[in-house]
Design an enzyme around this catalytic site. Structure first.
Site, mmCIF file in Angstrom:
data_model
loop_
_atom_site.group_PDB
_atom_site.id
_atom_site.type_symbol
_atom_site.label_atom_id
_atom_site.label_comp_id
_atom_site.label_asym_id
_atom_site.label_seq_id
_atom_site.Cartn_x
_atom_site.Cartn_y
_atom_site.Cartn_z
ATOM 1 N N ASP A 50 0.861 -1.188 0.000
ATOM 2 C CA ASP A 50 0.000 0.000 0.000
ATOM 3 C C ASP A 50 0.895 1.235 0.000
ATOM 4 O OD1 ASP A 50 0.952 0.120 2.639
ATOM 5 O OD2 ASP A 50 -0.976 -0.366 3.544
ATOM 6 N N ASP B 63 -9.416 -2.484 14.330
ATOM 7 C CA ASP B 63 -10.681 -2.367 13.585
ATOM 8 C C ASP B 63 -10.804 -3.423 12.488
ATOM 9 O OD1 ASP B 63 -8.700 -1.535 11.864
ATOM 10 O OD2 ASP B 63 -9.676 0.351 11.287
ATOM 11 N N HIS C 194 -8.659 -3.886 9.974
ATOM 12 C CA HIS C 194 -8.077 -3.555 8.661
ATOM 13 C C HIS C 194 -6.767 -4.298 8.459
ATOM 14 C CE1 HIS C 194 -5.250 -0.559 10.533
ATOM 15 N NE2 HIS C 194 -4.517 -0.871 9.469
#
Lengths: 239, 239, 239, 239
Positions: free
Chosen positions: D66, D130, D132
């Site tokens: 990413d 969370d 991710h």
């Protein structure tokens, strides 16, 4: 064959342990054969604390690849397993049900048993200055041999070899030893061989540059499609 | 080594094609080496309509493993590629960019090029009654050889062998041929060897039961961890 | 996901059989799961004569992936196994010890038993126009489910589904069926899915181009690292 | 999914490094993707001296998964690569030709480029409280997404997320970031995820015991056939 040249005995041992751990991790059963002797001593020193009581290595099954009886001693284990127990299986507290012992009583079915277990995934091997690996000394086994017994008359000095292995105690000298043969070892999916020190420089040169010949049994392994030779600088000094 | 015994030449060819197709399918590049000669004729008859113009085989790259020049002929291709073109590449309309030609001009870098391509995944081989495979005839290459040239003086009858290969036309006889060596072939991840007919029964018996020896070069391949020998009943008749 | 587009049902079946045979050959145990239903009919027609009484496929172990009881019938087998027996196991004369039956009595341990067997190597799957695979109908199982039972109240029409599966005989309608769940199927090393005909064109389009959603359970499989979807031209007509 | 429970952050890092090194060794090219962030800090501390200037790791190619631009800064690298350079690529002196940068200029071809390179063999991932992983935050990407851009309006707080990533400097805040999507990551042959600390205990519980849902993107990875989750005792405290 991939040749990994390391600085010294410590780095050789570290890299060999990296290969070994890579082969041990996983979700499904892993069948690993490991070597006794002095070369892997440091490998086991590194390995023991990493493996001891670790549930995430419970899929690993261990196999010894050769054995010599302490004759008449009543010992359950021979020379190789005694050495492996001391260096690795005992300190790492490996459960007996995951140690698959090859010895003088069951060698004839070793290759069948391994096949039934799904084959061996990995072997860590040493090599002798004379080119031997496992119990495949020059002029004992042939390239095409599976697990075999090698008798005291196999070579002129075999009686001395056997005597030396059992600590020079004549009463414990057996009349033969057993070893997985060259063909048995070639069936393993991944081979890693370690060698260190100047006294291994000639055989290492032969493995890397030389011909494949039964005079130097380990030369066969250089043809294996997934073979790594890990050496220190001294063992690599003639390359 | 797994030995697959089939009824006849047709079944031998069918099973060999099953192995070949299994190795060709996939999402990523597959590097395959295939054999010329008479034994695989039926394999290619089965294969051509299954492969021709099929986009789902576009990941397959092909490699020949030996070659003999038609000297002075101006032919782009030698004996092996001419034969493979005729039997498979032309009728199956395989694109040239997926055919990686080994010949007399580039054999010295064959092993490097293959390594750079990620290694060969699969090879389909025949075997001679004399135990040869690829161009590894008895007394030409050694077990430890990578891709090699074999000269006209390699054996007493090599001049005749070369002459015969180019159809007996003396002007086209080259002074050498090239072949991937025993060690090159052993590096391939999966080996499949086919043999049919009574004249192969003795070599098949030797491969299955005999010793590993440079006199019969193919005996080395029996030590490979992923080797299958597919034979018909006649070739298996001495087992 | 690799998408293989074939001309027609025959070629779809031929290519699926190539994948299947490629996964069945080998030296060590192979664990294969295969689908019942109408789509694979031709696959089994091709497969039966190639497998029947062939010793070289004796390493293959078979697993069904869903089952529906013929309740109160006293039948040993349910709907799926009855269908597989008829189409493949009986005509191919597969030995019972190599068929590992999932049914209403042992589904709770299916995933454990498969893990102990080393995992499944390959599955051949169909897909419904509604996106179901195995017994994973929309709104029955969730992506994270392992082998599960699906009860008659799972969806509004489940009673009718169950009734239809047992041939409309109310007395034989069970109150639930069992299926390997999406997560169980995703654990398999290689997935091959087949689909043919215009009525599959929309779901095929969704699998290739659409989102991953529990509304269309098979969409999950498009994320698997070794998944092949084999379709005929009609099923591919909306791509 | 295999769950490896370790004593603490150090052991978690040690075991993750064992997996990583196992995936890096070999004779042929290995394509590895590694994670930035705080969780893998210790992994890189262990890794750097083992990899630095070691020729035997020259087959390893690295990929970031990413990236977020430092807008208008003129920096060649974004947030992720800057972090990876600092923690690993620079101290380990990895050659630039073996680092395959994903960024805001080339994300649209990331999946194609990886496929052409033979696919990724291994990824080391972290996971957020969370759920991710990579840049796949809840409500940004979908399970079926390949490499994607996530825009500043993707979620209500995305502007803040982007601002925070570039150190709170408004002038450098980009309007989007890029990430390999859930489907891209699922294509990788082996996944290893690390998590430590109490604040990860709930998401770890969800990964091990919970459902698969886009609300918690990492839950998808629990269906991968070769996924290992390595956690410390605190992260495992709710299991």
């Amino acid at each position: 064959m991939k040749v990994v040249i390391t600085e010294d005995y410590n780095e050789m041992s570290t890299v060999a342990t990296q290969y070994l751990l890579g082969a041990m991790h996983g979700q499904y059963r892993k069948n690993i054969s490991i070597t006794a002797g002095s070369t892997p001593k440091k490998v086991y020193e590194i390995l023991v604390p990493l493996v001891k009581n670790k549930e995430y290595f419970e899929q690993v099954h261990y196999y010894n690849f050769d054995e010599i009886e302490f004759k008449g001693s009543g010992n359950e284990y021979g020379v190789t397993m005694t050495n492996l127990n001391k260096m690795f299986f005992d300190p790492a507290e490996i459960k007996k049900e995951r140690i698959h012992v090859l010895d003088w009583t069951n060698y004839e079915t070793q290759d069948e048993r391994i096949k039934a277990d799904g084959g061996l995934d990995f072997v860590l091997l040493g090599v002798g200055a004379d080119g031997h690996f496992c119990g495949n000394l020059p002029n004992t086994t042939k390239f095409g041999d599976l697990t075999s017994r090698v008798d005291e008359d196999a070579t002129p000095n075999m009686v001395d070899v056997l005597l030396n292995e059992v600590g020079g105690v004549e009463e414990m000298r057996p009349s033969f030893y057993v070893t997985m043969g060259p063909k048995s070892i070639m069936q393993i999916k991944q081979l890693v061989m370690i060698a260190n020190g100047k006294e291994k420089a000639e055989i290492v040169k032969r493995l890397v540059e030389g011909t494949v010949s039964e005079e130097y049994p380990a030369t066969l392994l250089t043809t294996h499609p997934n073979m790594t030779l890990i050496v220190d600088k001294e063992a690599a000094s003639l390359l």
